[in-house]
Design a protein around this motif. Structure first.
Motif, PDB file in Angstrom:
ATOM      1  N   ASP A 117       0.824  -1.214   0.000  1.00 37.14           N
ATOM      2  CA  ASP A 117       0.000   0.000   0.000  1.00 37.14           C
ATOM      3  C   ASP A 117       0.860   1.266   0.000  1.00 37.14           C
ATOM      4  OD1 ASP A 117       0.793  -0.652   2.626  1.00 37.14           O
ATOM      5  OD2 ASP A 117      -0.920   0.413   3.506  1.00 37.14           O
ATOM      6  N   VAL A 118       2.005   1.231   0.665  1.00 37.04           N
ATOM      7  CA  VAL A 118       2.923   2.380   0.671  1.00 37.04           C
ATOM      8  C   VAL A 118       3.579   2.520  -0.705  1.00 37.04           C
ATOM      9  CG1 VAL A 118       5.013   3.346   1.708  1.00 37.04           C
ATOM     10  CG2 VAL A 118       3.340   2.157   3.148  1.00 37.04           C
ATOM     11  N   ALA A 119       4.010   1.394  -1.266  1.00 35.41           N
ATOM     12  CA  ALA A 119       4.626   1.424  -2.599  1.00 35.41           C
ATOM     13  C   ALA A 119       3.629   1.914  -3.643  1.00 35.41           C
ATOM     14  CB  ALA A 119       5.138   0.031  -2.968  1.00 35.41           C
ATOM     15  N   PHE A 120       2.372   1.496  -3.518  1.00 33.65           N
ATOM     16  CA  PHE A 120       1.338   1.944  -4.447  1.00 33.65           C
ATOM     17  C   PHE A 120       1.145   3.454  -4.350  1.00 33.65           C
ATOM     18  CE2 PHE A 120      -2.983   3.137  -5.503  1.00 33.65           C
ATOM     19  CZ  PHE A 120      -3.154   2.553  -6.747  1.00 33.65           C
ATOM     20  N   ALA A 121       1.049   3.962  -3.130  1.00 33.97           N
ATOM     21  CA  ALA A 121       0.851   5.411  -2.934  1.00 33.97           C
ATOM     22  C   ALA A 121       2.023   6.199  -3.530  1.00 33.97           C
ATOM     23  CB  ALA A 121       0.686   5.724  -1.452  1.00 33.97           C
ATOM     24  N   LEU A 122       3.242   5.718  -3.337  1.00 38.93           N
ATOM     25  CA  LEU A 122       4.405   6.399  -3.905  1.00 38.93           C
ATOM     26  C   LEU A 122       4.423   6.310  -5.433  1.00 38.93           C
ATOM     27  CD1 LEU A 122       7.190   5.434  -1.348  1.00 38.93           C
ATOM     28  CD2 LEU A 122       6.210   7.698  -1.749  1.00 38.93           C
ATOM     29  N   LEU A 124       1.780   6.051  -7.385  1.00 39.84           N
ATOM     30  CA  LEU A 124       0.729   6.957  -7.867  1.00 39.84           C
ATOM     31  C   LEU A 124       1.186   8.411  -7.779  1.00 39.84           C
ATOM     32  CD1 LEU A 124      -2.133   7.338  -8.947  1.00 39.84           C
ATOM     33  CD2 LEU A 124      -2.952   7.278  -6.577  1.00 39.84           C
ATOM     34  N   GLU A 125       1.817   8.772  -6.685  1.00 39.20           N
ATOM     35  CA  GLU A 125       2.327  10.139  -6.521  1.00 39.20           C
ATOM     36  C   GLU A 125       3.389  10.453  -7.582  1.00 39.20           C
ATOM     37  OE1 GLU A 125       4.899  12.714  -3.281  1.00 39.20           O
ATOM     38  OE2 GLU A 125       3.759  11.001  -2.564  1.00 39.20           O
ATOM     39  N   THR A 126       4.257   9.493  -7.857  1.00 35.18           N
ATOM     40  CA  THR A 126       5.299   9.682  -8.878  1.00 35.18           C
ATOM     41  C   THR A 126       4.683   9.859 -10.256  1.00 35.18           C
ATOM     42  OG1 THR A 126       6.864   8.383  -7.574  1.00 35.18           O
ATOM     43  CG2 THR A 126       7.351   8.646  -9.919  1.00 35.18           C
ATOM     44  N   ALA A 127       3.692   9.039 -10.574  1.00 37.08           N
ATOM     45  CA  ALA A 127       3.017   9.159 -11.879  1.00 37.08           C
ATOM     46  C   ALA A 127       2.377  10.533 -12.028  1.00 37.08           C
ATOM     47  CB  ALA A 127       1.970   8.061 -12.026  1.00 37.08           C
ATOM     48  N   GLN A 128       1.766  11.022 -10.979  1.00 32.90           N
ATOM     49  CA  GLN A 128       1.141  12.350 -11.018  1.00 32.90           C
ATOM     50  C   GLN A 128       2.196  13.441 -11.163  1.00 32.90           C
ATOM     51  OE1 GLN A 128      -1.013  11.893  -7.339  1.00 32.90           O
ATOM     52  NE2 GLN A 128      -2.915  11.333  -8.386  1.00 32.90           N
ATOM     53  N   GLN A 129       3.306  13.317 -10.445  1.00 35.73           N
ATOM     54  CA  GLN A 129       4.375  14.307 -10.540  1.00 35.73           C
ATOM     55  C   GLN A 129       5.016  14.320 -11.924  1.00 35.73           C
ATOM     56  OE1 GLN A 129       7.068  13.390  -7.328  1.00 35.73           O
ATOM     57  NE2 GLN A 129       5.781  14.393  -5.799  1.00 35.73           N
ATOM     58  N   MET A 130       4.994  13.175 -12.605  1.00 32.10           N
ATOM     59  CA  MET A 130       5.554  13.106 -13.952  1.00 32.10           C
ATOM     60  C   MET A 130       4.601  13.677 -15.001  1.00 32.10           C
ATOM     61  SD  MET A 130       7.470   9.420 -13.837  1.00 32.10           S
ATOM     62  CE  MET A 130       8.172   9.601 -15.467  1.00 32.10           C
ATOM     63  N   GLY A 131       3.407  14.047 -14.572  1.00 27.45           N
ATOM     64  CA  GLY A 131       2.446  14.645 -15.483  1.00 27.45           C
ATOM     65  C   GLY A 131       1.620  13.644 -16.264  1.00 27.45           C
ATOM     66  N   TRP A 132       1.622  12.398 -15.836  1.00 27.22           N
ATOM     67  CA  TRP A 132       0.806  11.402 -16.512  1.00 27.22           C
ATOM     68  C   TRP A 132      -0.661  11.697 -16.262  1.00 27.22           C
ATOM     69  CZ3 TRP A 132       3.331   6.097 -14.888  1.00 27.22           C
ATOM     70  CH2 TRP A 132       4.640   6.025 -15.396  1.00 27.22           C
ATOM     71  N   MET A 133      -1.496  11.444 -17.268  1.00 26.88           N
ATOM     72  CA  MET A 133      -2.938  11.557 -17.095  1.00 26.88           C
ATOM     73  C   MET A 133      -3.414  10.215 -16.516  1.00 26.88           C
ATOM     74  SD  MET A 133      -5.993  12.176 -19.840  1.00 26.88           S
ATOM     75  CE  MET A 133      -6.063  10.468 -20.362  1.00 26.88           C
ATOM     76  N   ILE A 134      -3.791  10.223 -15.256  1.00 27.39           N
ATOM     77  CA  ILE A 134      -4.218   8.987 -14.601  1.00 27.39           C
ATOM     78  C   ILE A 134      -5.604   8.629 -15.118  1.00 27.39           C
ATOM     79  CG2 ILE A 134      -4.658   7.842 -12.397  1.00 27.39           C
ATOM     80  CD1 ILE A 134      -1.710   8.740 -12.829  1.00 27.39           C
ATOM     81  N   VAL A 135      -5.711   7.465 -15.750  1.00 27.61           N
ATOM     82  CA  VAL A 135      -6.982   6.992 -16.292  1.00 27.61           C
ATOM     83  C   VAL A 135      -7.740   6.222 -15.217  1.00 27.61           C
ATOM     84  CG1 VAL A 135      -8.057   5.550 -18.072  1.00 27.61           C
ATOM     85  CG2 VAL A 135      -6.029   6.908 -18.625  1.00 27.61           C
ATOM     86  N   ALA A 136      -7.013   5.423 -14.434  1.00 28.54           N
ATOM     87  CA  ALA A 136      -7.636   4.646 -13.360  1.00 28.54           C
ATOM     88  C   ALA A 136      -6.571   4.255 -12.352  1.00 28.54           C
ATOM     89  CB  ALA A 136      -8.306   3.399 -13.921  1.00 28.54           C
ATOM     90  N   SER A 137      -6.975   4.165 -11.095  1.00 23.53           N
ATOM     91  CA  SER A 137      -6.078   3.633 -10.070  1.00 23.53           C
ATOM     92  C   SER A 137      -6.923   2.806  -9.103  1.00 23.53           C
ATOM     93  CB  SER A 137      -5.332   4.753  -9.342  1.00 23.53           C
ATOM     94  OG  SER A 137      -6.215   5.555  -8.611  1.00 23.53           O
ATOM     95  N   ASP A 138      -6.401   1.653  -8.749  1.00 22.58           N
ATOM     96  CA  ASP A 138      -7.103   0.729  -7.867  1.00 22.58           C
ATOM     97  C   ASP A 138      -6.102   0.226  -6.834  1.00 22.58           C
ATOM     98  OD1 ASP A 138      -8.451  -1.326  -6.598  1.00 22.58           O
ATOM     99  OD2 ASP A 138      -9.162  -2.260  -8.456  1.00 22.58           O
ATOM    100  N   LYS A 139      -6.160   0.816  -5.649  1.00 26.34           N
ATOM    101  CA  LYS A 139      -5.205   0.475  -4.594  1.00 26.34           C
ATOM    102  C   LYS A 139      -5.314  -0.991  -4.200  1.00 26.34           C
ATOM    103  CE  LYS A 139      -3.656   2.011  -0.065  1.00 26.34           C
ATOM    104  NZ  LYS A 139      -3.841   2.990   1.005  1.00 26.34           N
ATOM    105  N   ALA A 140      -6.545  -1.516  -4.106  1.00 28.64           N
ATOM    106  CA  ALA A 140      -6.745  -2.914  -3.702  1.00 28.64           C
ATOM    107  C   ALA A 140      -6.111  -3.880  -4.699  1.00 28.64           C
ATOM    108  CB  ALA A 140      -8.232  -3.209  -3.547  1.00 28.64           C
TER     109      ALA A 140
END
Length: 179
Positions: A117-122, A124-140
């Motif tokens: 869960d920590v690796a996932f959050a990091l 996701l944060e990295t993808a957002q910081q890189m300017g990626w357009m997040i289409v979907a994210s599913d933590k579970a």
């Protein structure tokens, strides 16, 4: 790209002709303009040639993954990849995997000593910081799907990130496929 090279070469030829034939009749602004056209045309002709040289050194793979044996699958971006001339989301298998291993042996999964869960959050944060357009994210499910336009040409690429538990923390796999 070939047309850009042809127009660049044409600009070089016209600039050289203007400098050679009209040098005695050109004022300093005319000479400066011809030199700018010469340099600009040379650069315009160089870029396609440079990309062609790079293209000849690597296989024509449009789908790269850190796990060629079990690549993360796309699901949320599938509707974005409909239409004529768009690459399929299906991984092409052993042939592409072997080409990738030979051309890019350093592309491997990332294993981190963090809980999933920590690796996932990091991730996701990295993808957002890189300017990626997040289409979907599913933590579970440990899954992030995103799109990004390539620098320069603006080609759309789709990316899927998979974060899974590993014995020493988490394993992060990525897959990028150009449309």
């Amino acid at each position: 790209m070939p047309w850009a090279a042809y127009f660049g070469l044409a600009a070089v030829v016209v600039s050289v002709l203007a400098l050679v034939i009209g040098l005695s009749r050109l004022d300093w602004r005319g000479v400066a303009l011809a030199l700018v056209a010469l340099i600009g045309g040379g650069l315009i002709a160089y870029v396609p040639r440079h990309y062609d040289q790079i293209r000849q050194t690597v296989p024509p793979i449009h789908d790269i993954t850190t796990d060629p044996d079990n690549p993360p699958a796309f699901s949320a971006v599938v509707p974005l990849r409909q239409g004529e001339g768009i690459n399929s989301v299906d991984y092409e298998g052993a042939k592409i995997a072997e080409q990738q291993r030979q051309a890019y042996p350093d592309i491997v999964p990332l294993t981190v000593g963090l809980a999933p869960d920590v690796a996932f959050a990091l991730a996701l944060e990295t993808a957002q910081q890189m300017g990626w357009m997040i289409v979907a994210s599913d933590k579970a499910a440990g899954r992030i799907e995103a799109s990004q336009r390539s620098w320069g040409m603006g080609f759309p690429d789709d990316i899927v990130v998979r974060v899974a538990p590993a014995s020493s923390g988490s394993r992060i796999d990525l897959r990028s496929s150009s449309r």
